[in-house]
Design a protein around this motif. Sequence first.
Motif, short mmCIF file in Angstrom:
data_model
loop_
_atom_site.label_atom_id
_atom_site.label_comp_id
_atom_site.label_asym_id
_atom_site.label_seq_id
_atom_site.Cartn_x
_atom_site.Cartn_y
_atom_site.Cartn_z
N HIS A 40 -51.73 -64.88 -1.20
CA HIS A 40 -50.80 -66.06 -1.94
C HIS A 40 -50.20 -65.42 -2.91
N GLN A 41 -50.02 -64.32 -2.43
CA GLN A 41 -48.83 -63.81 -3.09
C GLN A 41 -47.18 -63.80 -2.88
N MET A 42 -46.51 -64.65 -4.33
CA MET A 42 -44.76 -64.55 -3.76
C MET A 42 -44.58 -63.17 -3.14
N SER A 43 -43.33 -63.48 -2.49
CA SER A 43 -42.88 -62.55 -1.85
C SER A 43 -41.75 -62.27 -2.99
N GLU A 44 -41.25 -61.09 -3.70
CA GLU A 44 -40.40 -60.48 -4.85
C GLU A 44 -39.32 -61.03 -4.74
N THR A 45 -38.68 -60.74 -3.28
CA THR A 45 -37.01 -61.32 -3.02
C THR A 45 -37.20 -62.72 -3.00
N GLU A 46 -38.20 -63.46 -2.97
CA GLU A 46 -37.73 -65.64 -3.45
C GLU A 46 -37.46 -65.28 -5.01
N SER A 51 -43.17 -73.70 -11.22
CA SER A 51 -44.41 -73.62 -11.17
C SER A 51 -45.03 -72.36 -11.90
N ASP A 52 -44.10 -71.31 -10.74
CA ASP A 52 -44.71 -69.65 -10.75
C ASP A 52 -44.36 -69.26 -12.71
N LEU A 53 -43.18 -69.79 -13.13
CA LEU A 53 -42.76 -69.54 -14.14
C LEU A 53 -43.27 -70.14 -15.14
N ARG A 56 -46.91 -68.17 -15.34
CA ARG A 56 -47.07 -66.68 -15.66
C ARG A 56 -46.63 -67.37 -17.27
N LEU A 57 -45.88 -68.29 -17.96
CA LEU A 57 -45.78 -67.84 -18.77
C LEU A 57 -47.44 -68.58 -19.38
N LYS A 58 -47.93 -69.54 -19.31
CA LYS A 58 -49.10 -69.69 -19.81
C LYS A 58 -50.32 -68.53 -19.26
N ASN A 59 -49.99 -67.66 -18.69
CA ASN A 59 -51.18 -66.76 -18.76
C ASN A 59 -50.82 -65.98 -19.93
N HIS A 60 -49.01 -66.03 -19.76
CA HIS A 60 -48.78 -64.77 -21.22
C HIS A 60 -48.93 -65.44 -22.36
N LEU A 61 -49.52 -66.35 -22.28
CA LEU A 61 -49.55 -67.38 -23.82
C LEU A 61 -51.14 -67.13 -24.60
N CYS A 62 -52.06 -67.38 -22.94
CA CYS A 62 -53.76 -67.02 -23.16
C CYS A 62 -53.75 -66.02 -23.39
N LEU B 80 -75.37 -71.40 -8.48
CA LEU B 80 -74.63 -70.57 -9.65
C LEU B 80 -73.87 -71.58 -10.01
N LYS B 81 -73.42 -72.07 -11.32
CA LYS B 81 -72.70 -72.33 -12.00
C LYS B 81 -70.97 -71.74 -12.19
N VAL B 82 -69.80 -72.53 -12.02
CA VAL B 82 -68.89 -71.80 -12.74
C VAL B 82 -67.86 -72.33 -13.43
N LEU B 83 -67.24 -71.86 -14.37
CA LEU B 83 -66.38 -72.14 -14.80
C LEU B 83 -65.35 -71.76 -14.17
N TYR B 84 -63.81 -72.50 -13.64
CA TYR B 84 -62.83 -72.03 -13.51
C TYR B 84 -62.44 -71.54 -14.51
N VAL B 85 -61.17 -71.00 -14.78
CA VAL B 85 -59.97 -71.17 -15.06
C VAL B 85 -58.54 -70.96 -14.87
N THR B 86 -57.72 -71.84 -15.41
CA THR B 86 -56.21 -72.40 -14.31
C THR B 86 -55.50 -71.98 -15.28
N ALA B 87 -53.36 -72.41 -14.39
CA ALA B 87 -52.71 -72.60 -15.26
C ALA B 87 -52.20 -73.59 -14.56
N ASN B 88 -52.60 -73.96 -13.78
CA ASN B 88 -52.32 -75.17 -12.65
C ASN B 88 -53.55 -76.49 -12.92
N ILE B 89 -53.95 -76.80 -13.85
CA ILE B 89 -55.29 -78.15 -13.77
C ILE B 89 -54.85 -79.29 -13.03
N ASP B 90 -53.38 -79.19 -13.47
CA ASP B 90 -52.87 -80.79 -12.81
C ASP B 90 -52.74 -80.67 -11.29
#
Lengths: 107, 134
Positions: A40-46, A51-53, A56-62, B80-90
Amino acid sequence: LARTDFVAATDGRDGDVRGGRTHDPRAAAAAADLRDVEVHQMSETEPARESDLIHRLKNHLCIIVGFCDLLLADCPAGEQRHGDLLEVQKAARDAMEMMPAITERMR
Amino acid sequence: MTNAAGRLVLVVDDEAPIREMERRILQQGGYRVVEAAGGLDAIAMLRAGLELDLLIADLDMPQLSGEDMVRRIHAERPNLKVLYVTANIDRLLNARSLVWEGEAFLDKPFTARGLLEAVSQLLTGSLPPASRRT
């Protein structure tokens, strides 16, 4: 708690519906093992998609929110550092509240 | 004693800081925690005999997606119980019409309390003691 977004489990895991996905779970797993691993990895040249931004923002905030909560749990109330962390936590949670609107605008 | 005592959780996430954060939050909540950096590692750990109470799976991982990983694991451990964490829940909920019993989703970003509540709800059907007091 500002928001949790915990989606509770339902009782939908009956045999019929599950059977529609994989009739034989073990066979399905064995077949999956034979396939190449999905990449699933996005190419670094793309260029990054919106949605990717957002992702990443959500991951940083998390990370900010989570580690801030951890630090606060170990920091005695009344210390200057505790107050500082509360400010970070408040800003981070305010940013969390903004995410739905940001996500909507970037669609 | 909390309802977390003795429970073993496997955290699978390709991002090390998120894995570490989840591990430390869960350990503060009284859980035992092991980590895997990807789906293939997690599958190998389970095939080696690791006995888990809960799997926490990131959905968007580079080699093997969380859903594909769980599909393979559930073939051998269907309960097995699973909790998914995701930044793309929509996107996820648009693609899926059902949430199975024994699984739940937690949207990133989440708070420490949000994670502990989700895990407790999934494992015991109730909130952790700290959440019930407030």
